[in-house]
Design an enzyme around this catalytic site. Structure first.
Site, PDB file in Angstrom:
ATOM      1  CB  SER A 113     -15.638  11.499 -20.054  1.00 14.10           C
ATOM      2  OG  SER A 113     -16.757  12.119 -20.457  1.00 14.10           O
ATOM      3  CG  HIS A 136     -19.148  10.472 -16.281  1.00 14.33           C
ATOM      4  ND1 HIS A 136     -18.401  11.878 -16.192  1.00 14.33           N
ATOM      5  CD2 HIS A 136     -19.279  10.473 -17.388  1.00 14.33           C
ATOM      6  CE1 HIS A 136     -17.723  11.919 -17.459  1.00 14.33           C
ATOM      7  NE2 HIS A 136     -18.492  11.266 -18.158  1.00 14.33           N
ATOM      8  CG  ASP A 140     -17.741  13.218 -13.073  1.00 14.74           C
ATOM      9  OD1 ASP A 140     -17.417  11.947 -12.700  1.00 14.74           O
ATOM     10  OD2 ASP A 140     -17.837  13.676 -14.295  1.00 14.74           O
TER      11      ASP A 140
END
Length: 850
Positions: free
Chosen positions: A801, A652, A707
């Site tokens: 992330s 992502h 992901d």
């Protein structure tokens, strides 16, 4: 040994008719001996009887004497002639009628030689006065002097017969407890007391090298640095004993700080640094024992209680570590410790906090708040721990309040009084010190001590929503007692209420295991990870009775088994039963492939810091952490280094968001070895352009399933202390529920807050997948892993992330997950969600070859 026994039936009387005699002489080869009765008139035969009685008696006596002599010789040999035992004692004595002069600091000065000779004669006289000690004294050497009036430090060697060691040890113990004045050979030398302790075995076994002995004296306002020989360009010497005698002015104490520390770890050898609150290296005066490697910000500051300190380094035959750099300076000796504290609130700490408090310290704080209020003391940080000492009785260092002693490492806790006064006493003995505590006192209304909140029995205030929620928020668990369970809770056997989704999750949440007992297999049975019960005898029998391998995976040794989805596959395509065999230091595969490609998951520092007031990482603590920058934006995502050319991150991170095409590799720059986002040009940082970004084809930008992405660098990096790869787990690697894992990154330190400048770290736990599905309904897939602290307060956040979730294994650290998503940051009962690396391990290898 032959037993001399009568014939069967015992002795028989001569009248026994079954006993027959014959006067006939039989052939010597016959089966019986002849018995012949001699007539009394046959003089020749009468003269042929045995030797005279006195000869027999003499022979017996001589034999007895010979046996006694042999026994005596044996006793003498084994008891008295066994090799004598060397005993070495270190100690000091106080000379009350002598004044210290500067020349006594120099062991080569005539003044030092003169006084040491007097001291040596006095010690010899003291030993000679005790028959259990004097005969065995071999040598005494005076090593140093210090103020007060004069303290003489020495060591003595004794050669003691083995049979006298107990009496010798007892006499030495009694001798050091005497405090009478000695006036012996030299009436001018009056000794008030003599103290001697058995020498440290590490000190005794190492060889003495005068070239590695140093004497340093710090003056007011002066900082003196010293290092191990050769530091930092070459390792310290092997098979050596080095000493640093540190001094300050007479009315001062010493503050010693190790700026850099890298000594062979205890698991690798016997190299060790010890610091003593004395110039005599004896265990009762040891402040700290150090080995291994410490990060730069670790609290390695120690204080003496007097104006001298001794640092020793003992080394063995191996080791190539650089050693340490230290500095010391003098501080004025504190005249007071404690005192009277008045007011609505205030703060107080152990002396010299956050440095280690000095030994031999007693502080008393009398705290008083306004008469209409009560007082409570809140300890925000508490480290009063001595190695090997039980914390239930606190016999050495402690804090005492209202007759209760506190010691050890404790999380924040509160002690309250029933009136407006409270007394806090702190005590440290003469050995091993710690960081101490930082505390505050507060006044409160006894009728409402926590306005709008719940009051723990300890006096701590917590939100009312935390009352009876299943989590222990009060340190005494008073928030979870006397609760009425809701429909979403079950009652433990001990009366506590716990969330229903904690039932049968493999974790003892009740404390009495009653939440798991109903799921437990019968006696003599083994519970498989899939919940199946098998006979205990089927465990480790070489057969997969559980059908998930859990009965054969933790049996100590690896066995060749039929390959299944959960068994580790060697390069030879044969499988072994052992759980997580890769890179554990043991060759489990016949082709040794489980220990290949294991130059990963290692970091420079073996010690974790006690971080005061934050979660800042150390430089090089997470050398695989990567910061991914986008042109004109700075840090956007994290990543993990898995080889010299490849990274693992989250898919992502590279999802296009108008007007920026994040899929474009040319927009990205990777910074490796970075610690501070404001210092990207540091010499330890390696900057690389991105050559290729490969996101998983199954990535779902709505559910965040799959992901994951692999990123190829334009140019390989060089491995250094600050840049190293993390180990990738095999697809069968297990990260069990409840295991501690670490998440790192430069993300926001609070929900909606600003990004961190210094790399942050947080310890969380792997959370049961079923439990996670209950907390985040219909959102968790097999490619996801949940982790967090369900009480809230610790989590990854925006900007983390793509970063690593790592597990500390026996010898290496492994990449368990990739930071993916979560509902907010660090919310209660809302765990963070990570991409499960084991589920996508094969895809990583297909894309990167790693």
């Amino acid at each position: 040994m032959n037993d001399c026994q009568p014939p069967p039936g015992g002795k028989r009387k001569a009248s026994d008719p079954s006993l027959k005699y014959s006067t006939r002489t039989r052939d010597v080869n016959g089966l019986e001996e002849a018995v012949e009765f001699l007539p009394a008139t046959n003089t020749k035969k009468v003269e042929k009887r045995g030797p005279k009685r006195w000869v027999v008696v003499m022979a017996m006596l001589l034999g007895f004497l010979l046996v006694s002599l042999m026994v005596g010789l044996l006793v003498w040999h084994f008891k008295y002639q066994r090799a004598p035992i060397q005993k070495v004692y270190n100690g000091h004595l106080l000379i009350v009628n002598w004044n210290f002069i500067d020349a006594y600091e120099n062991s080569s000065s005539p003044e030092f030689a003169m006084l040491s000779k007097k001291v040596k004669h006095t010690i010899e006289d003291i030993y000679r006065s005790n028959q259990a000690i004097g005969p065995y004294h071999k040598e005494t050497v005076v090593t140093a002097f210090s103020e007060g009036s004069v303290i003489a430090y020495y060591w003595s060697e004794f050669i003691v017969p083995s049979y006298r060691t107990k009496a010798f040890d007892r006499a030495m113990a009694e001798k050091q407890n005497q405090t009478v004045q000695y006036r012996l050979r030299n009436p001018m030398l009056q000794v008030k007391s003599i103290v001697a302790f058995p020498a440290d075995p590490d000190i005794v076994r190492s060889s003495w090298d005068n070239s590695c002995n140093f004497a340093l004296h710090a003056k007011e306002g002066e900082i003196i640095s010293f290092t191990t020989p050769g530091f930092p360009n070459s390792p310290y010497p092997n098979n050596a004993r080095c000493t640093w005698v540190l001094r300050a002015d007479a009315d001062a104490i010493i503050s010693l700080n190790f700026k850099t520390f890298d000594v062979e770890s205890y698991s690798q050898g016997n190299d060790m640094v010890k610091v003593y609150n004395s110039l005599s290296p004896v265990e009762p005066h040891a402040l700290v024992k150090l080995y291994g490697t410490y990060p730069p910000s670790y609290n390695l500051t120690f204080l003496s209680s007097q104006n001298v300190m001794l640092v020793t380094l003992t080394t063995d035959a191996e080791g190539r570590n650089p050693g340490f750099k230290a500095e010391f300076f003098q501080l004025p000796k504190s005249k007071t410790c404690g005192g009277t504290l008045r007011g609505e609130s205030g703060n107080f700490t152990t002396p010299y906090y956050p440095a280690h408090y000095p030994p031999n310290t007693d502080c008393i704080w009398d705290i008083e708040v306004p008469p209409t209020k009560n007082v409570k003391v809140r300890f925000n940080l508490f480290y009063v721990l001595e190695p090997g000492i039980p914390v239930n009785s606190c016999p050495k260092d402690y804090v005492e309040i209202s007759g209760t002693k506190y010691c050890g490492e404790r999380s924040r806790f509160v002690v309250a009084s029933t009136n407006n006064k409270i007394t806090v006493r702190f005590h440290s003995d003469q050995s091993y010190t710690d960081t101490g505590f930082s505390a505050e006192f507060l006044s409160y209304d006894s009728s409402d001590p926590c306005p709008g909140k719940f009051t723990c029995n300890t006096g701590r205030c917590i939100d009312k929503a935390m009352r009876c929620d299943g989590w222990v928020d009060c340190t005494d668990a008073s928030d979870e007692r006397s609760c009425t369970c809701t429909d979403n809770q079950f009652r433990c056997s001990n009366g506590w209420c716990k969330p229903l989704f904690w039932l049968c999750d493999g974790v003892n949440d009740c404390g009495d295991n009653s939440d798991e007992l109903q799921c437990k297999c019968p006696e003599t049975s083994f519970k498989c990870k899939n919940g199946k019960c098998i006979s205990e005898s089927q465990k480790c029998d070489g057969m997969d009775d559980c059908e998930d391998g859990s009965d054969e995976g933790d049996c100590g040794t690896a066995k060749a088994v039929v390959c299944k989805d959960y068994t580790y596959k060697c390069h030879s395509n044969l499988c072994v039963s052992k759980v997580n065999p890769e890179c554990d230091g043991e060759e489990d595969c016949a082709d040794k492939s489980d220990e290949k490609d294991c130059d990963c998951g290692i970091r420079s520092y073996s010690k974790q810091s006690r971080i005061v007031g934050g979660l800042n990482s150390e430089v090089a603590e997470w050398p695989w952490q990567v910061s991914l920058h986008v042109k004109n934006q700075g840090h956007v995502c994290g990543a993990s280094l898995i080889s010299d050319s490849w990274l693992v991150s989250a898919a992502h991170c590279f999802k296009d968001e108008w007007p920026i095409r994040y899929k474009d590799a040319t927009l990205w720059t990777a910074f490796l070895g970075l610690h501070d986002q404001h210092n990207t040009k540091n010499e330890k940082v390696q900057e690389r352009s991105i050559k290729n970004i490969i996101t998983h084809p199954g990535f779902n930008e709505y559910s965040y399933d799959y992901d994951i992405a692999v990123v190829e660098l334009q140019k390989p990096v060089a491995f250094t202390s600050t840049v190293r790869p993390i180990c990738l787990p095999a697809s069968t690697h297990e990260f069990p529920v409840g295991k501690a894992v670490w998440v790192t990154g430069w993300g926001a330190t609070s929900e909606g807050g600003s990004a961190a400048t210094i790399l942050q770290k947080a310890e969380i736990r792997v959370i049961n997948q079923t439990q996670c599905n209950t907390l985040l309904p219909n959102q968790i897939t097999p490619q996801m892993l949940c982790g967090g602290v369900l009480t809230g307060g610790t989590d990854a956040c925006q900007g983390d992330s793509g970063g690593p979730l790592v597990s500390v294994e026996k010898y290496r650290l492994f990449l368990a997950g990739v930071v993916s998503w979560g509902e907010g940051c660090a919310q209660r009962n809302k765990p963070g969600v990570y991409t499960r690396v084991t589920s996508l391990r094969n895809w990583i290898k297909e894309m990167s070859g790693i």
